[in-house]
Each structure stands twice: as C-alpha cells, then as structure tokens.
Design a protein around this motif. Sequence first.
Motif, PDB file in Angstrom:
ATOM      1  N   LEU A  76      -0.468   2.152  -1.120  1.00  0.00           N
ATOM      2  CA  LEU A  76      -0.977   0.803  -0.870  1.00  0.00           C
ATOM      3  C   LEU A  76      -2.249   0.793  -0.026  1.00  0.00           C
ATOM      4  O   LEU A  76      -3.125  -0.055  -0.228  1.00  0.00           O
ATOM      5  CB  LEU A  76       0.116  -0.015  -0.169  1.00  0.00           C
ATOM      6  N   TRP A  77      -2.357   1.719   0.941  1.00  0.00           N
ATOM      7  CA  TRP A  77      -3.463   1.622   1.892  1.00  0.00           C
ATOM      8  C   TRP A  77      -4.840   1.604   1.242  1.00  0.00           C
ATOM      9  O   TRP A  77      -5.678   0.759   1.604  1.00  0.00           O
ATOM     10  CB  TRP A  77      -3.364   2.717   2.950  1.00  0.00           C
ATOM     11  N   PRO A  78      -5.168   2.482   0.299  1.00  0.00           N
ATOM     12  CA  PRO A  78      -6.493   2.369  -0.319  1.00  0.00           C
ATOM     13  C   PRO A  78      -6.726   1.013  -0.986  1.00  0.00           C
ATOM     14  O   PRO A  78      -7.858   0.504  -0.975  1.00  0.00           O
ATOM     15  CB  PRO A  78      -6.502   3.513  -1.338  1.00  0.00           C
ATOM     16  N   CYS A  79      -5.662   0.423  -1.562  1.00  0.00           N
ATOM     17  CA  CYS A  79      -5.793  -0.917  -2.160  1.00  0.00           C
ATOM     18  C   CYS A  79      -6.181  -1.946  -1.108  1.00  0.00           C
ATOM     19  O   CYS A  79      -7.136  -2.717  -1.290  1.00  0.00           O
ATOM     20  CB  CYS A  79      -4.469  -1.343  -2.805  1.00  0.00           C
ATOM     21  N   TRP A  80      -5.442  -1.966  -0.019  1.00  0.00           N
ATOM     22  CA  TRP A  80      -5.702  -2.951   1.034  1.00  0.00           C
ATOM     23  C   TRP A  80      -7.022  -2.688   1.751  1.00  0.00           C
ATOM     24  O   TRP A  80      -7.737  -3.615   2.105  1.00  0.00           O
ATOM     25  CB  TRP A  80      -4.534  -2.964   2.014  1.00  0.00           C
TER      26      TRP A  80
END
Length: 313
Positions: A45-49
């Motif tokens: 999720l982190w790269p998306c956010w």
Amino acid sequence: MVRTNDDAVADAPRGNWVDRFAPAAVKPYARLARWDRPIGWWLLLWPCWWSAALAAGASGARFPDPWHLVLFLVGAIAMRGAGCTYNDIVDRKIDAQVARTRSRPIPSGQVSARQAGLFLVLQALVGSLVLQQFNRFTFGLGLASLLVVAAYPFAKRVTHWPQAVLGLAFSWGGLMGWAAVFGRLDLPAVLLYLGAVVWTIGYDTIYAHQDREDDALVGIGSTALLFGRRTRPALAMLFVVTAVLMGAGLWTAGAGVAAFVGFAAFCVQLGWQVVRLDIDDPDLCLAIFKSNSFAGWLLFLGLVADCLARQWP
C-alpha cells in the motif's frame, strides 16, 4: 476437502486474529491470503499512498483524494492476497521442503490447489472492481502489473535477484497514485517507483535471511544468499540509492519543506535498520522487516503535511 483443524501456520504471528477468531472453514483461506500478516499489504500500500500524496501536492490539492486512498487500501489487501495465493500454488512443492512454510494451507493439506485457485480468482475479481473505479489510463496500468506478478514466483528458480522482481511488482503503486490524479505518468512518479523498487529489495533481503539455509538446501536463489556476510554494506548501498531516487522524485514534483522532513525521518529509519541488523537472528530480521511499515508512515505523513502547508497564506 477443507480440513477444519486449527493447525497454525509456523511463519504467522502467534495468537493472530485469524487463529483466534476466524471460523474453521475460513482459516485456510485467510492464511492463504495472509490476512494474519498485515505487514504485506501495508508494504504494498505505501507506494500507492505516497504516490497519491505526492500527486496531490503537485496538483495543489489540500489532501490526497480520500476515495483514492480507500480504493488503494482495498486493492492492496485483495491483490496482496491474490499474489500470495498464486505464489503458494506455484511454490507448493518447494514450501513442503522448507521448515517455515511446510505448514501453509496447501502443503499441509488444509486446502487443495484447485480450491486455492478458485479463491485466487475471487480475490482478483475484487482487485478488478477496484481498478475499474479509476480512469482508463490507471486501469490499463494496473492490468500491466499482472505480468510482473505472474513472473515473481519463478524468479527464484533462475536468479539470485527474486527480490528485484518482487520490487517491480510491490512498488507498482508508486505509478498508480500519480496516474489516478493526472491520467498519465511523469518523471516524479517514475523516480518514486524506482526508489520503492530498491527499497523493496532491501527490506525483502532482510526478510529472506530467515530462510537462507533452507533456500540453499532446496536450490533457490535470494539476495540474502547472494550478499551473505556482506549484507550490511549491500543494504546500506540499497537504501542510499532508495534515498537518492525518492528524494529526486520529491524534488522534481516540487515538494515542500514538510515533505522533505518526513522524507528525512524515513531515511533515518532506514539507517537504523542497517545499524541494527543481525543476519544470524531470525526474530530480529523479522522485526526489522516489519519496521518498514513505520518508515512508510513517516514519509506519507510528511507528504500529507506538505499538502496542508501549501494551503496556508
């Protein structure tokens, strides 16, 4: 036939919510999707956010689009689960030979490969529904990631760099968040993506040290085996490259002071991992690996603070 025993998976945290609360018939599928180990979908999720927050700042928005953040969260959980299920289907014979993984649902007989395949399709459908909420460019970009995801389980059979293939797949959100806002890709998103790829190689090398002896016996490759006793300097180099690429991504996007404060905290946390690492302590390797979720929060909060700061007179 699904076994309804309560056998726990060896590489899952003791006393996790799946073992404690999930119905017996659901547990094998929850374990296939790694719902008992949320660190995986956080790292996906982190790269998306990050990308969504960086794009919000570049577009002059007050805050990353909340709807996009929710979609990325649901998509990360669904696609991480689908990826793990696919990986377990492909690797079921290898998993049966490794102490940490032989208790997983397929090699332990809790579910059949066919049942796992049906569950994989269900999770992929959820991921598809999420993708359909975005613009056409983002939808197509998301579909393209499946090529990398499909290749990942086979990488360790032919190279000592499966972590690089994982990075290409797990960091795809670095492109997606930007594309969801602008309907295209620009240099900041590409730099953020590349930085996240190298970051993934680093943290998954730490994770792979838990299995390096079994991997060597089975005959599969990993950067943990490749780096061996040189892991600390190799990890330091990987995280330096991560910092350079991500820093360049923030700079080219016109990020402000708050974003760079969060980025600096992120870099400090990566440095702490290098200093703290002991490749002969599997429990410590797992704890350091999991700390990357905290690193993700540091960068994301800095990017969000930057969006808010831009609104001040």
